[in-house]
Scaffold this active site. Structure first.
Site, PDB file in Angstrom:
ATOM      1  N   ASP A   1       0.855  -1.188   0.000  1.00  0.00           N
ATOM      2  CA  ASP A   1       0.000   0.000   0.000  1.00  0.00           C
ATOM      3  C   ASP A   1       0.903   1.254   0.000  1.00  0.00           C
ATOM      4  OD1 ASP A   1      -1.632   2.130   0.579  1.00  0.00           O
ATOM      5  OD2 ASP A   1      -2.585   1.212   2.352  1.00  0.00           O
TER       6      ASP A   1
ATOM      7  N   GLU B   1      30.286   5.383   5.405  1.00  0.00           N
ATOM      8  CA  GLU B   1      30.226   3.947   5.671  1.00  0.00           C
ATOM      9  C   GLU B   1      30.070   3.200   4.354  1.00  0.00           C
ATOM     10  OE1 GLU B   1      26.463   2.591   7.539  1.00  0.00           O
ATOM     11  OE2 GLU B   1      26.046   4.727   7.799  1.00  0.00           O
TER      12      GLU B   1
ATOM     13  N   CYS C   1      26.262   6.145  10.709  1.00  0.00           N
ATOM     14  CA  CYS C   1      25.755   7.492  10.413  1.00  0.00           C
ATOM     15  C   CYS C   1      26.299   8.548  11.374  1.00  0.00           C
ATOM     16  CB  CYS C   1      24.231   7.489  10.440  1.00  0.00           C
ATOM     17  SG  CYS C   1      23.556   6.239   9.368  1.00  0.00           S
TER      18      CYS C   1
ATOM     19  N   THR D   1      13.990   2.771   2.469  1.00  0.00           N
ATOM     20  CA  THR D   1      14.803   3.752   3.221  1.00  0.00           C
ATOM     21  C   THR D   1      16.205   3.908   2.629  1.00  0.00           C
ATOM     22  OG1 THR D   1      15.633   2.165   4.873  1.00  0.00           O
ATOM     23  CG2 THR D   1      13.525   3.197   5.344  1.00  0.00           C
TER      24      THR D   1
ATOM     25  N   SER E   1      16.514  -1.508  15.487  1.00  0.00           N
ATOM     26  CA  SER E   1      17.299  -0.286  15.246  1.00  0.00           C
ATOM     27  C   SER E   1      16.470   0.962  15.584  1.00  0.00           C
ATOM     28  CB  SER E   1      17.822  -0.229  13.807  1.00  0.00           C
ATOM     29  OG  SER E   1      16.781  -0.016  12.878  1.00  0.00           O
TER      30      SER E   1
ATOM     31  N   HIS F   1      19.000  12.827  13.214  1.00  0.00           N
ATOM     32  CA  HIS F   1      19.428  11.948  12.118  1.00  0.00           C
ATOM     33  C   HIS F   1      18.151  11.412  11.457  1.00  0.00           C
ATOM     34  CE1 HIS F   1      21.003   8.725   9.800  1.00  0.00           C
ATOM     35  NE2 HIS F   1      20.541   7.784  10.601  1.00  0.00           N
TER      36      HIS F   1
ATOM     37  N   LYS G   1       9.608   9.865  15.674  1.00  0.00           N
ATOM     38  CA  LYS G   1       9.414   8.894  16.769  1.00  0.00           C
ATOM     39  C   LYS G   1      10.186   9.351  18.009  1.00  0.00           C
ATOM     40  CE  LYS G   1       9.050   4.710  13.876  1.00  0.00           C
ATOM     41  NZ  LYS G   1       7.961   3.860  14.299  1.00  0.00           N
TER      42      LYS G   1
ATOM     43  N   ASN H   1      17.763   8.271   2.568  1.00  0.00           N
ATOM     44  CA  ASN H   1      18.791   8.233   3.608  1.00  0.00           C
ATOM     45  C   ASN H   1      20.159   8.587   3.028  1.00  0.00           C
ATOM     46  OD1 ASN H   1      20.134   7.840   5.994  1.00  0.00           O
ATOM     47  ND2 ASN H   1      19.551   5.687   6.248  1.00  0.00           N
TER      48      ASN H   1
ATOM     49  N   SER I   1      24.395   3.637  13.872  1.00  0.00           N
ATOM     50  CA  SER I   1      24.153   2.268  14.337  1.00  0.00           C
ATOM     51  C   SER I   1      25.463   1.630  14.761  1.00  0.00           C
ATOM     52  CB  SER I   1      23.527   1.439  13.215  1.00  0.00           C
ATOM     53  OG  SER I   1      22.212   1.852  12.992  1.00  0.00           O
TER      54      SER I   1
HETATM   55  N1  CAA Z   1      -0.710   3.296   5.777  1.00  0.00           N
HETATM   56  C1  CAA Z   1      -0.039   4.090   6.655  1.00  0.00           C
HETATM   57  N2  CAA Z   1       0.949   3.593   7.486  1.00  0.00           N
HETATM   58  C2  CAA Z   1       1.242   2.284   7.395  1.00  0.00           C
HETATM   59  C3  CAA Z   1       0.563   1.414   6.503  1.00  0.00           C
HETATM   60  C4  CAA Z   1      -0.452   1.972   5.671  1.00  0.00           C
HETATM   61  N3  CAA Z   1      -1.138   1.231   4.789  1.00  0.00           N
HETATM   62  N4  CAA Z   1       1.090   0.177   6.640  1.00  0.00           N
HETATM   63  C5  CAA Z   1       2.058   0.257   7.595  1.00  0.00           C
HETATM   64  N5  CAA Z   1       2.148   1.533   8.049  1.00  0.00           N
HETATM   65  C6  CAA Z   1       3.071   2.078   9.047  1.00  0.00           C
HETATM   66  C7  CAA Z   1       3.290   1.153  10.241  1.00  0.00           C
HETATM   67  O1  CAA Z   1       2.252   1.282  11.191  1.00  0.00           O
HETATM   68  C8  CAA Z   1       4.629   1.651  10.741  1.00  0.00           C
HETATM   69  O2  CAA Z   1       4.452   2.842  11.475  1.00  0.00           O
HETATM   70  P1  CAA Z   1       5.141   3.018  12.911  1.00  0.00           P
HETATM   71  O3  CAA Z   1       6.627   2.806  12.689  1.00  0.00           O
HETATM   72  O4  CAA Z   1       4.825   4.416  13.296  1.00  0.00           O
HETATM   73  O5  CAA Z   1       4.589   1.980  13.784  1.00  0.00           O
HETATM   74  C9  CAA Z   1       5.362   2.049   9.464  1.00  0.00           C
HETATM   75  O6  CAA Z   1       4.366   2.171   8.451  1.00  0.00           O
HETATM   76  C10 CAA Z   1       6.397   1.029   9.025  1.00  0.00           C
HETATM   77  O7  CAA Z   1       5.777  -0.215   8.996  1.00  0.00           O
HETATM   78  P2  CAA Z   1       6.546  -1.522   9.462  1.00  0.00           P
HETATM   79  O8  CAA Z   1       7.221  -1.284  10.769  1.00  0.00           O
HETATM   80  O9  CAA Z   1       5.645  -2.671   9.347  1.00  0.00           O
HETATM   81  O10 CAA Z   1       7.630  -1.548   8.294  1.00  0.00           O
HETATM   82  P3  CAA Z   1       8.720  -2.605   7.953  1.00  0.00           P
HETATM   83  O11 CAA Z   1       8.686  -3.766   8.862  1.00  0.00           O
HETATM   84  O12 CAA Z   1       8.533  -2.893   6.510  1.00  0.00           O
HETATM   85  O13 CAA Z   1      10.108  -1.849   8.188  1.00  0.00           O
HETATM   86  C11 CAA Z   1      11.810  -0.311   8.719  1.00  0.00           C
HETATM   87  C12 CAA Z   1      10.328  -0.481   8.390  1.00  0.00           C
HETATM   88  C13 CAA Z   1      12.137  -1.089   9.991  1.00  0.00           C
HETATM   89  C14 CAA Z   1      12.090   1.165   8.949  1.00  0.00           C
HETATM   90  C15 CAA Z   1      12.638  -0.845   7.510  1.00  0.00           C
HETATM   91  O14 CAA Z   1      12.409  -0.038   6.395  1.00  0.00           O
HETATM   92  C16 CAA Z   1      14.127  -0.903   7.794  1.00  0.00           C
HETATM   93  O15 CAA Z   1      14.630  -1.914   8.296  1.00  0.00           O
HETATM   94  N6  CAA Z   1      14.908   0.161   7.432  1.00  0.00           N
HETATM   95  C17 CAA Z   1      16.356   0.206   7.629  1.00  0.00           C
HETATM   96  C18 CAA Z   1      16.765   0.402   9.076  1.00  0.00           C
HETATM   97  C19 CAA Z   1      16.532   1.815   9.561  1.00  0.00           C
HETATM   98  O16 CAA Z   1      16.394   2.765   8.801  1.00  0.00           O
HETATM   99  N7  CAA Z   1      16.526   1.995  10.894  1.00  0.00           N
HETATM  100  C20 CAA Z   1      16.374   3.315  11.486  1.00  0.00           C
HETATM  101  C21 CAA Z   1      17.053   3.399  12.830  1.00  0.00           C
HETATM  102  S1  CAA Z   1      18.799   2.992  12.657  1.00  0.00           S
HETATM  103  C22 CAA Z   1      19.491   4.400  11.986  1.00  0.00           C
HETATM  104  O17 CAA Z   1      18.938   5.450  12.046  1.00  0.00           O
HETATM  105  C23 CAA Z   1      20.816   4.287  11.296  1.00  0.00           C
HETATM  106  C24 CAA Z   1      20.575   4.282   9.819  1.00  0.00           C
HETATM  107  O18 CAA Z   1      20.641   5.312   9.158  1.00  0.00           O
HETATM  108  C25 CAA Z   1      20.276   3.004   9.200  1.00  0.00           C
END
Ligand code: CAA
Length: 385
Positions: free
Chosen positions: A29, A79, A111, A152, A201, A233, A242, A275, A307
């Site tokens: 979606d 990185e 980062c 991302t 993370s 960041h 968040k 990112n 991270s």
């Molecule tokens: N409409 C609106 N929102 C929706 C939706 C819909 N139809 N379906 C899902 N969502 C929302 C969820 O509720 C969720 O919101 P919240 O986080 O507020 O709860 C959001 O969309 C994401 O959904 P999921 O958690 O289910 O998503 P996912 O499991 O596919 O993964 C992620 C999301 C964990 C960010 C993934 O993209 C990821 O692993 N990214 C890389 C890691 C990362 O960026 N980590 C950030 C912290 S670490 C850091 O900052 C260092 C760095 O640069 C990497």
């Protein structure tokens, strides 16, 4: 003596994909990607681009004949470097005509690298006030096609010249930091894409923020109301929110609303680029300075997170008249003039790379700096004149 950021430059590749098209291609979606994650576009680096070429592009925007020979320190935070031995900064020496009497090296800590570089630059200039430091954040964020992290991804670089009597941002030497061995995100040397425990993370990021923010307030006897703006960041635009949300209900509502409003200005560019890893916090700074209604002498809090993990919160003050030293129109124009490519084209570029003994055809190059050749496994770079 005031020390801080005198010039700020930004570069992102000229190609991007639309996040709604990515969602459709992945049978997701689109609201999940645009609202749940908070992204609209994602930068796609070309085959001839890497952390070196993007660092050169960003630094080229802030170097001129007046400041080049004052540079005494060149630090690249990355990185996604191209060599296990040679620093990205070494490749930049001739590409950018930098003077030889500099210390030039690379910093890696996910980062957080550019923040480590910025703090080192602050100390260097405080000790050597007649010198300037060039700090560059340059990264390609890659998780892989059809992975949860794909939405991302992103790419780009931010450059900063740190000097005495800075024209953009004064750093005020107030900072708290922490480090811990955490398995939230990693990229082994054999892999071009990162591995992440995504939700973990997110949790660690927020935990580092809340821990450091408490420490910052205690150490300096300050509160959220001492800051007009909080910058984070931004691995994806929902992430900083968040962390910011942890203040909701803890501080006066009107001030919280103001911080949220300013945060929205700081994520406008990241939403359209993705990112930048270590450059993300600084792209947020640029976005806020360009898009926000920034007041002279405004106080900023900056949260850096890498991270693995290292976090730091530090504070700074906007310098009145900063806008004369930041080419806002040029930055907006560059972002608006990019070329949208299809998801299949992005997938093709993603898997392409210049082979050993390969040569880049000049007609394929649409930027100033490029990887021209790989010869005996050595990467050679050129500048389009
Ligand atoms: N409409 C609106 N929102 C929706 C939706 C819909 N139809 N379906 C899902 N969502 C929302 C969820 O509720 C969720 O919101 P919240 O986080 O507020 O709860 C959001 O969309 C994401 O959904 P999921 O958690 O289910 O998503 P996912 O499991 O596919 O993964 C992620 C999301 C964990 C960010 C993934 O993209 C990821 O692993 N990214 C890389 C890691 C990362 O960026 N980590 C950030 C912290 S670490 C850091 O900052 C260092 C760095 O640069 C990497």
């Amino acid at each position: 003596m005031d020390v801080g950021i005198d010039r700020l430059g930004f570069y992102t590749p000229k190609k991007y994909i639309d996040i709604v098209e990515l969602a459709e291609a992945r049978d997701v979606d689109p609201n999940k990607f645009t609202i749940g994650i908070g992204q609209s576009k994602q930068a796609v680096p070309d085959v001839y681009q890497d952390a070196v070429t993007m660092a050169a592009e960003a630094a080229d925007k802030v170097l001129d004949d007046d400041n080049r020979n004052d540079i005494g320190l060149v630090i690249v935070g990355t990185e996604s470097s191209v060599d296990e031995s040679k620093a990205t900064s070494a490749f930049l020496m001739d590409l950018l005509d930098l003077p030889e009497d500099v210390r030039a090296f690379e910093i890696k800590e996910a980062c957080y690298g550019a923040t480590a570089g910025l703090q080192m630059a602050y100390n260097f200039v405080a000790m050597n006030p007649d010198k300037k430091a060039l700090v560059i954040a340059s990264d390609i964020a890659r998780y892989g096609i059809k992975t949860p992290g794909e939405v991302t991804q992103g790419a780009g670089a931010v450059s900063m010249i740190v000097s005495q009597n800075p024209h953009i941002l004064k750093l005020d030497n107030k900072s708290v930091y922490m480090s811990r061995n955490v398995g939230d995100f990693w990229r082994p040397t054999f892999s071009k894409t990162a591995f992440a425990r995504g939700k973990y993370s997110n949790e660690i990021y927020v935990e580092f923020f809340t821990t450091l923010w408490k420490r910052f307030q205690e150490k300096y006897d300050m509160t959220a109301e001492d800051f007009d703006t909080m910058l984070f960041h931004i691995p994806y635009t929902k992430m900083g929110m968040k962390a910011l949300r942890t203040l909701d209900g803890q501080i006066p509502a009107a001030h919280y609303d103001k911080l949220v409003e300013h945060y929205q200005k700081s994520i406008e560019f990241s939403r359209n680029v993705g990112n930048l890893y270590t450059g993300s916090l600084y792209l947020g700074l640029i976005s806020y300075l360009v898009n926000g209604n920034v007041q002279p002498d405004e106080k900023l809090m900056l949260f850096s997170y890498g991270s693995g993990a290292v976090g730091e919160i530090y504070s700074a003050e906007v310098v009145a008249g900063f806008d004369k030293y930041l080419d806002s129109e040029f930055i907006k124009e560059e972002l608006n003039n990019r070329q949208k490519i299809s998801v299949p084209d992005y997938e093709t570029i993603f898997s392409e790379e210049l082979e050993n003994a390969g040569i880049t055809k000049l007609e394929d190059v649409h930027d100033k700096f490029y990887l021209s050749e790989i010869k005996e496994s050595e990467r050679l770079y050129k500048k389009v004149n």
